[in-house]
Design a protein around this motif. Sequence first.
Motif: not given
Length: 393
Positions: A11-31
């Motif tokens: 019911t609340r924004f899942p910040l931790g789970s969201t950041l784990l997805v964003v971190n993969v996006f960030f790393m594959t993008f930097v790559a």
Amino acid sequence: MSTGQSFAVPTRFPLGSTLLVVNVFFMTFVARAILSPLLLTVQEEMGLSHAQGGGLFLVISAGLMTSMLLSGFILKFITHHVNIALAACLSGSALYLLSMAKDPALFRLGLFFLGAASGLYLPSGVVTITEIVPARQRGMGIAFHEVGPILGFASAPFFAELALRFADWRSFLLILGTVTISSGIIYARFGRGGSFHGTPPLWSELALIIRQRDFWIIAFFFILALGAEAGIYSMLPSYLIAEKGIDRAFVNSMVGTSRLTALLMIFTSGYLADRFGYKRVIAAVLLSCGTVTAVLGIATGVPLIAAVYLQPMLVCAFFPAGFIAMSGVSGSRQRNLPVSLTIPLAYLFGGGMIPALIGRLAEQGAFGAGFVFAGILMATGAVLVPFMKTQVR
């Protein structure tokens, strides 16, 4: 695609789970973004011309397009959760291959696999975000997700400068590959959501979409926008260093910080589309961003620096309006299909062909002309906006 949930939506924004997805996006993008600030060094070591250097981005885009078009078939056998982790691990492995490549042919092969690995992530990332984030906070979730590529664009030049100053680019790719693989392993262990399969597209549904004139108009807009974003970014550091004679460290600092201006628009551009209408926003972005992109090719001094900072902020405003326009091409059940067709085309032609064209013109002694051509093409694309007839539902 199955609609089964892999866990209870919070019911609340899942910040931790969201950041784990964003971190993969960030790393594959930097790559895949890291090649841009390293391009001149790679060209020199590999004995490549400007035209051949620009063509390297076309190789990355070809790999990305291939994996995205095949993603529906791949996701028939693995879940989105596994696919996200796999994308990070394969991206890191491709960086290992690039760090060891001694000849241009092997380097190009590594870039193709890098693009393909990065492309695997894209269909699963947004799907997972929309699953784990409550519906009423989904806009915030997507906005967080889009921070990944913005920070990727911004940080790649700084990472490259550190590598060139304190080590060498091959050692840096080894380190980056290890960190990227680690992000995939961490996501596989602690990430949530995406524990369901995708389904291959139905050809009958695709045929209905590609017969629509609006689809091709909007796809062309996305090609222009990706060209202005990823395509221009790919060649900008080389242009500023080789053509304008600006110090490399200053260029990497300027190009990196300029990408942060996109953060000024990412949470407001959707409001602009709602307030003024997506057609007006698309037309305004194409005209203004096209003009500023052309200025990059002819300006010097302060106007050039101003254009470097303004251009990424303007192009960022396109995407919320562009996706709103795309949503009107099909019904809600097939809404992912126009996106899955458009994004590969945009990366191939905008993210791949534009750098290749700029590199070819640079080889002819007209480096700046490539930016002018890309800007004029983008600005004149605005004349197609009135021809869009589809209503957003």
